[in-house]
Motif scaffolding. Structure first.
Motif, PDB file in Angstrom:
ATOM      1  N   GLU A 139       0.859  -1.130  -0.036  1.00 11.27           N
ATOM      2  CA  GLU A 139       0.035  -0.226   0.059  1.00 11.27           C
ATOM      3  C   GLU A 139       0.814   1.156  -0.023  1.00 11.27           C
ATOM      4  OE1 GLU A 139      -2.596  -0.892   3.610  1.00 11.27           O
ATOM      5  OE2 GLU A 139      -3.864  -1.546   2.294  1.00 11.27           O
ATOM      6  N   ARG A 259      -0.409  -5.320   3.321  1.00 10.28           N
ATOM      7  CA  ARG A 259      -1.399  -6.180   3.689  1.00 10.28           C
ATOM      8  C   ARG A 259      -1.591  -7.562   3.286  1.00 10.28           C
ATOM      9  NH1 ARG A 259      -4.613  -3.589   1.002  1.00 10.28           N
ATOM     10  NH2 ARG A 259      -5.722  -4.969  -0.234  1.00 10.28           N
ATOM     11  N   GLU A 261      -4.093 -10.682   2.458  1.00 10.06           N
ATOM     12  CA  GLU A 261      -5.519 -10.891   2.277  1.00 10.06           C
ATOM     13  C   GLU A 261      -5.717 -12.580   2.210  1.00 10.06           C
ATOM     14  OE1 GLU A 261      -8.111 -10.502  -1.388  1.00 10.06           O
ATOM     15  OE2 GLU A 261      -8.531  -8.618  -0.293  1.00 10.06           O
TER      16      GLU A 261
END
Length: 281
Positions: A139, A259, A261
């Motif tokens: 990100e 991140r 997921e």
């Protein structure tokens, strides 16, 4: 193809046994692609979940156009995966690719007969296993906008600099400094993302029995913030699924800008080879 019905195949399962009977019963309440009922076509030890679909919509010529229609594609994919996940909740399943279509049920039977040994081996291999998807995202914040140009503020290209003028070198230096900071942040985030990928691979050892690497998703396929830097699928024994999920969720806990997921559990979509030349046989 006008008026003709084709056979749309979703997945392969065992044709007998308690779990196969439960799967067959569950299909009675499911509507598949084109809102059609789903049945099992059997051949020996295996069976395929099949629906009758209209030829004018699912012929090879029609599909070439239909697959460019994103709304139609999404609706078809949802129905396709609903059937597979209904089966997967009750038995071991081998998913077939989206829009696998045969001329009729007898062609489906022939395909099952020809590949019965391979299908049986895969069903044995996938017994009590599930697929988990693991994606790592970096990100990275967007770069700062460049400073306004002198012309935009009515400034002359000559004459002494005005300390209050945005064309003064100070805003330019600030912009370059922000660019350097952004570049450093990007490099730090990518290094952190690489560490997260290493951690996911390390944490999968001893739990996952196979891994499939997919191309990272980009553009409209991503649908989420950040840059997808890893897009993997893991085949995990059902008894280890909860531990695997927990390990992956915490793989990036102390890595800023990264991140992880985790999706699943799914049927083993990434580990099943589709029948060759299936469409319109």
């Amino acid at each position: 193809m006008n008026g003709r019905r084709l056979s749309y195949a979703y997945a392969v399962v065992r044709s007998s046994g308690p779990t196969a009977q439960r799967a067959h019963a569950a299909l009675a309440d499911v509507r598949g692609v084109a809102d059609a009922p789903v049945t099992l076509v059997r051949s020996g030890a295996v069976a395929a979940a099949v629906s009758a679909v209209p030829g004018e919509e699912f012929s090879e010529a029609a599909l070439r156009a239909r697959l460019e229609d994103l709304d139609w594609l999404e609706s078809t994919a949802r129905a396709h995966h609903l059937v597979i996940e209904t089966l997967a909740a009750r038995t071991t399943v081998l998913p077939l690719r989206l829009t696998t279509v045969y001329l009729d049920d007898s062609r489906v039977e022939r395909m099952l007969s020809e590949r019965q040994e391979a299908f049986t081996a895969l069903l044995d291999r996938f017994d009590d296993h599930v697929e988990w998807g693991v994606k790592v995202y970096a990100e990275i914040p967007p770069a700062s906008e460049p400073p306004p140009s002198p012309a935009a503020h009515g400034s002359s290209a000559t004459g002494p600099a005005d300390p209050a003028d945005p064309a003064d070198p100070a805003p330019g230096r600030a912009y370059l400094r922000r660019r350097r900071q952004h570049r450093q942040t990007r490099e730090d985030t990518w290094r952190a993302a690489e560490e997260a990928v290493r951690r996911t691979e390390e944490r999968a050892r001893g739990l996952a029995v196979e891994r499939a690497r997919h191309r990272p998703q980009q553009g409209t396929l991503a649908h989420v913030p950040g840059e997808n830097v890893a897009n993997d699928a893991y085949l995990v024994p059902r008894h280890a699924a909860e531990e695997f999920h927990d390990r992956m969720l915490h793989a990036a806990d102390d890595l800023p800008g990264v991140r992880v997921e985790v999706t699943g559990p799914w049927a083993p979509y990434s580990f099943t080879a589709p029948p060759e030349g299936a469409r319109q046989r």
